[in-house]
Motif scaffolding. Structure first.
Motif, PDB file in Angstrom:
ATOM      1  N   ARG A   1     -13.342 -11.505  -3.966  1.00 40.06           N
ATOM      2  CA  ARG A   1     -13.334 -10.071  -3.721  1.00 40.06           C
ATOM      3  C   ARG A   1     -11.900  -9.546  -3.731  1.00 40.06           C
ATOM      4  O   ARG A   1     -11.614  -8.492  -4.307  1.00 40.06           O
ATOM      5  N   THR A   2     -10.993 -10.315  -3.115  1.00 33.19           N
ATOM      6  CA  THR A   2      -9.582  -9.923  -3.149  1.00 33.19           C
ATOM      7  C   THR A   2      -9.093  -9.818  -4.593  1.00 33.19           C
ATOM      8  O   THR A   2      -8.394  -8.870  -4.954  1.00 33.19           O
TER       9      THR A   2
ATOM     10  N   ARG B   1     -10.838  -9.202  -7.222  1.00 33.64           N
ATOM     11  CA  ARG B   1     -11.391  -7.989  -7.839  1.00 33.64           C
ATOM     12  C   ARG B   1     -10.596  -6.770  -7.372  1.00 33.64           C
ATOM     13  O   ARG B   1     -10.327  -5.864  -8.162  1.00 33.64           O
ATOM     14  N   ALA B   2     -10.218  -6.759  -6.094  1.00 32.85           N
ATOM     15  CA  ALA B   2      -9.489  -5.610  -5.564  1.00 32.85           C
ATOM     16  C   ALA B   2      -8.112  -5.476  -6.207  1.00 32.85           C
ATOM     17  O   ALA B   2      -7.522  -4.406  -6.222  1.00 32.85           O
ATOM     18  N   LYS B   3      -7.590  -6.587  -6.754  1.00 27.21           N
ATOM     19  CA  LYS B   3      -6.318  -6.502  -7.456  1.00 27.21           C
ATOM     20  C   LYS B   3      -6.465  -5.767  -8.779  1.00 27.21           C
ATOM     21  O   LYS B   3      -5.477  -5.375  -9.378  1.00 27.21           O
ATOM     22  N   GLY B   4      -7.709  -5.663  -9.263  1.00 21.79           N
ATOM     23  CA  GLY B   4      -7.926  -5.005 -10.536  1.00 21.79           C
ATOM     24  C   GLY B   4      -8.477  -5.936 -11.601  1.00 21.79           C
ATOM     25  O   GLY B   4      -8.653  -5.534 -12.741  1.00 21.79           O
ATOM     26  N   LEU B   5      -8.751  -7.187 -11.241  1.00 23.07           N
ATOM     27  CA  LEU B   5      -9.351  -8.104 -12.214  1.00 23.07           C
ATOM     28  C   LEU B   5     -10.822  -7.759 -12.398  1.00 23.07           C
ATOM     29  O   LEU B   5     -11.483  -7.316 -11.467  1.00 23.07           O
ATOM     30  N   SER B   6     -11.326  -7.984 -13.618  1.00 27.51           N
ATOM     31  CA  SER B   6     -12.757  -7.790 -13.824  1.00 27.51           C
ATOM     32  C   SER B   6     -13.495  -8.975 -13.212  1.00 27.51           C
ATOM     33  O   SER B   6     -12.890  -9.968 -12.817  1.00 27.51           O
TER      34      SER B   6
END
Lengths: 526, 317
Positions: free
Chosen positions: B214-215, B217-222
């Motif tokens: 989740r972290t 994803r929060a960085k902007g990774l798909s």
């Protein structure tokens, strides 16, 4: 035009509505708090701003974002397919669990660098990563460390550095300090406040802890069961809450001293601890002599029937190790326990069966302290094997009495643990502890995992039980306000030693030891 | 790290010693006299005694145990009674087949199993996931000897691409040796690949639920980027244990496939030696197998420490 706002945001999972018509605005540079209990929909609100809602969530409403230019997003379009370049860039997010929120196999410098590579490749240098680490009060040379080489507070700072790396205009922090001890929590909250104002960021701070929100935010939104019940500037909400729910939250954040009850005078203490010591020996190789860590160092104290003794201290100070020895769960490497005519400890032997049934424990986490595959009925019957003299019918009766005593109905007993709420489960944990009618109850952070509004009820229940049965309580907590409200005497522990001991008012009003002062300073009061 | 290695190597040595003792003394208490077995029931007592003396069977058990251990170091394991050849040579010859076969099957099953597992996890709950896991289920359920025969029928008998069985030593004709191992490798690898695919999928699905994904994803990774960059390596940790166990199984448990393809492997050596009561061969071959497995598990542990920094700390870095 505000930085970000939600307009009539609703979210449901199938036919379960979890958020209804949320309207929320975050102005540029403003610090906004979102308060509510677990399950109230706080996190979903934040995740919708990040376009990170679970796939099964159906959202509706409008999200406005205004980073340079105004963008209007139809919430029904949220999902993996919607282009959403703001995540990690204009919007950064910090999460609750510092132990699990970082990839354990990757150096923290690389984890920060990953954000830079995505959003600011021009800044992806070792020097800049070092700057980010220093901004969150870590050392620049820590970039080569792995998460397990950092403490909880340090990890949370790394999470913050990652969120800051994309140069966000809006920072969302979802319970970032709830898993930290008081002193660390205070440090992280002060840090977020400092950085948010230095960077002129908007902040959405989500917490169940009104004290933390009050310390950080200038506006507060209160969420109850998926609905916004109240919002306004912090001072107004805290000083003059309008809605009954907000009033309850505010009241619960300031626990009040329970009335004293009379106790028969006793000369002999129920429990007398003498020089109790717990050591851990660890050796890396079998040919080496072991490293000895002393978790509990020569602790002595006494506790009378009907009395509540508080035990406070920073995390890792030995509180839990001490309580486990008192309960006879761990063996001591020095000292002994005198309890109700029994003696056990180092050189004396393990706890005798007859003493075991007179001591019960209640643990912090009501979710993991029950076997998920055991019906509540059986979980509560289990301790009674220590009383083989009872018939099955008598045991059954004991369980029913205990359950009614904690204010629950006996027809719930056929359910499995997952079918109960956190508060109900903690009541059942207390019921499990009192079926044996013990003389001593060890309460290890019994209300820390509970929502604030339930906390008061559980504390009141403990108080009533004590008055009725005259049990002695050893009450372990990191929450000094709770300790002040429920205990008679308090011990402060640091590095395995009792550094201060006395009447709770005396200790808290005139702290002598350094650690007591630190703990008191770290309190977040409203 | 050096201390850790020394401690672990001592552990390996101790394990091997215990295994050697177990193998030796268990086989020693089995009924049956090797000398009588070699000479037949009509042999005279003098001949028997002479042979016993020649084989050292008249010595006390622990002396013979010591001699056997010495032999393991010097490479002199004695003669096989049934095959009339030095045991060390027999084992070495069979390893030329068994090791490449096991190793090839492991590589192939990894190359097939891991990507399929990852693909299934990426499509968790969708039709692709269900399809792949259904296939894996079939792969696990089908007995590998049946599958081996199917391969022979299709690729050897009908298409005539590959030999149906037998083995030419590497020294004689490397190309033919390689061709001989292709079908057995596939027959061994596919069921293992199916197991790996399932384990990999489950592990990755678990990891995908972790907070650090989740972290990420929060960085902007798909979703897929997060899975590949942060999920796969974490998910590999439990898979590595399974792979170590599989390699152990592949070395010793190939006997059924060896039979289908008429391959002179280690499994068949042990099997025929047991049938012939050639216990000298059995004990040495067994110990070689145990040694291989212990060493593989040791290597897996080292690999763990290499991949997982949390273990490196315990390993004293």
């Amino acid at each position: 035009m505000s930085l970000a706002s939600l307009e009539n945001l609703s979210i449901r999972f199938g036919d379960r509505q979890v958020l209804s018509n949320i309207n929320l605005r975050i102005e540029a540079g403003a610090r906004v708090g979102l308060v509510g209990e677990s399950g109230s929909g706080k996190s979903l609100t934040a995740l919708s701003l990040m376009n990170l809602l679970p796939e099964s969530a159906e959202a509706s409403g409008v999200i406005h974002l205004n980073f340079g230019q105004h963008v209007k997003i139809d919430a029904t379009q949220l999902g993996e397919d919607l282009p959403f370049p703001y995540r990690g860039a204009q919007i950064g997010m910090v999460f609750q669990e510092p132990m699990t929120a970082l990839n354990p196999l990757m150096r923290i410098g690389d984890q920060i660098g990953e954000v830079l590579a995505l959003h600011r490749p021009d800044l992806n240098t070792k020097a800049h990563i070092g700057q980010l680490l220093e901004e969150v009060d870590l050392r620049a040379d820590m970039h080569r460390r792995y998460p397990h080489e950092l403490s909880g507070g340090q990890r949370q700072r790394v999470g913050l550095a990652m969120a800051l790396a994309g140069e966000p205009e809006l920072l969302i922090a979802d319970e970032p300090t709830s898993a930290l001890d008081m002193i660390t929590q205070r440090g992280v909250i002060d840090l977020i406040k400092r950085i948010a104002s230095a960077r002129q960021m908007g902040l959405l701070f989500i917490s169940h802890d009104l004290g933390a929100v009050a310390a950080l935010c200038d506006q507060i939104y209160v969420l109850e069961k998926g609905k916004l019940v109240e919002h306004g500037d912090s001072q107004t909400i805290l000083k003059n809450p309008q809605q009954p729910y907000t009033q309850r939250l505010v009241a619960a954040a300031k626990p009040t001293k329970r009335p004293e009850f009379s106790r028969p005078a006793q000369r002999e203490p129920l429990l007398e601890i003498d020089g109790l010591t717990r050591q851990f020996r660890q050796k890396r190789y079998f040919w080496q002599s072991p490293d000895i860590t002393t978790a509990v160092d020569q602790v002595s104290f006494a506790l009378h029937s009907g009395e509540t003794l508080g035990l406070v201290g920073p995390s890792g100070c030995g509180k839990t190790s001490l309580s486990r020895m008192v309960a006879g769960l761990d063996s001591a490497q020095g000292g002994s326990v005198q309890f109700d005519g029994h003696r056990f400890g180092h050189g004396v032997g393990p706890i005798p069966m007859a003493a075991r049934r007179e001591i019960s424990m209640v643990f912090q986490d009501p979710f993991s302290s029950f076997d998920p595959r055991m019906r509540m009925q059986d979980a509560l019957l289990e301790p009674l094997h220590l009383m083989p003299e009872l018939t099955t019918a008598q045991k059954q009766k004991r369980v029913h009495e205990a359950v009614q005593r904690v204010g629950l109905s006996i027809d719930m007993l056929n359910r499995y643990p997952h079918a109960f709420s956190g508060g109900q489960r903690q009541r059942l944990a207390i019921a499990r502890a009192i079926v044996l009618k013990p003389k001593l109850l060890i309460l290890d952070e019994p209300v820390s995992a509970l929502d604030v509004s339930i906390r008061g009820d559980v504390l009141a229940l403990l108080h009533d039980l004590q008055e009725k049965f005259g049990m002695a309580y050893l009450f372990i907590s990191h929450d000094l306000d709770v300790v002040r409200a429920v205990t008679d005497r308090v011990m402060v522990m640091d590095h395995g030693k009792i550094v201060e001991h006395g009447k709770v008012e005396d200790v808290f009003d005139h702290p002598q030891a350094e650690i007591t002062k630190k703990l008191l300073d770290a309190r977040l009061t409203i | 790290m050096v201390g850790y290695l020394i401690q672990r190597l001592l552990g390996v040595a101790l394990t091997l010693l215990v295994a050697a003792a177990l193998i030796f003394f268990l086989l020693d208490v089995l009924p049956g006299d090797p000398a009588r077995f070699m000479l037949g029931i009509n042999a005279s007592d003098e001949a028997l005694n002479a042979l016993r003396q020649q084989l050292g069977l008249d010595q006390p058990a622990f002396v013979r145990f010591g001699q056997w251990l010495m032999g393991l170091f010097t490479g002199d394991l004695g003669m096989s009674a049934s095959q009339r050849a030095p045991i060390a040579e027999l084992i070495l010859e069979r390893m030329q087949l068994s090791l490449p076969l096991a190793f090839g099957a492991l590589v192939l099953s990894t190359l097939i199993g891991l990507p399929l597992g990852i693909l299934a996890a990426q499509n968790q709950g969708k039709i692709g996931d269900a399809g792949l896991m259904g296939l894996a289920q079939i792969g696990i359920a089908i007995p590998n000897f049946w599958f081996a025969m199917l391969l022979v029928v299709v690729f050897a008998v009908t298409l005539k691409w590959l030999p149906p069985g037998g083995f030419v030593p590497w020294a004689e004709n490397p190309a033919a040796a390689f061709r001989a191992l292709i079908l057995p490798t596939i027959a061994l690898a596919l069921p293992q690949a199916a197991i790996l695919a399932r384990v990999m999928r489950t592990s990755l699905v678990d990891v995908a639920r972790q907070d650090f994904i989740r972290t990420a994803r929060a960085k902007g990774l798909s979703k897929n980027q997060a899975l590949w960059r942060h999920g796969v390596r974490n998910a590999l940790l439990p898979v590595m244990t399974i792979m170590g166990l599989q390699f152990a199984f592949l070395i010793a448990g190939t006997i059924i496939v060896e039979n289908v393809f008429y391959l002179p492997g280690l499994g068949r050596l042990i099997f025929t030696a047991i049938s012939a009561r050639d216990l000298f061969v059995v004990r040495s071959a067994l110990l070689v197998l145990v040694g291989l497995v212990v060493i593989i598990m040791f290597l897996v542990d080292l690999l763990y420490a290499l991949v997982d920094p949390r273990l490196k700390k315990r390993a004293g870095n």
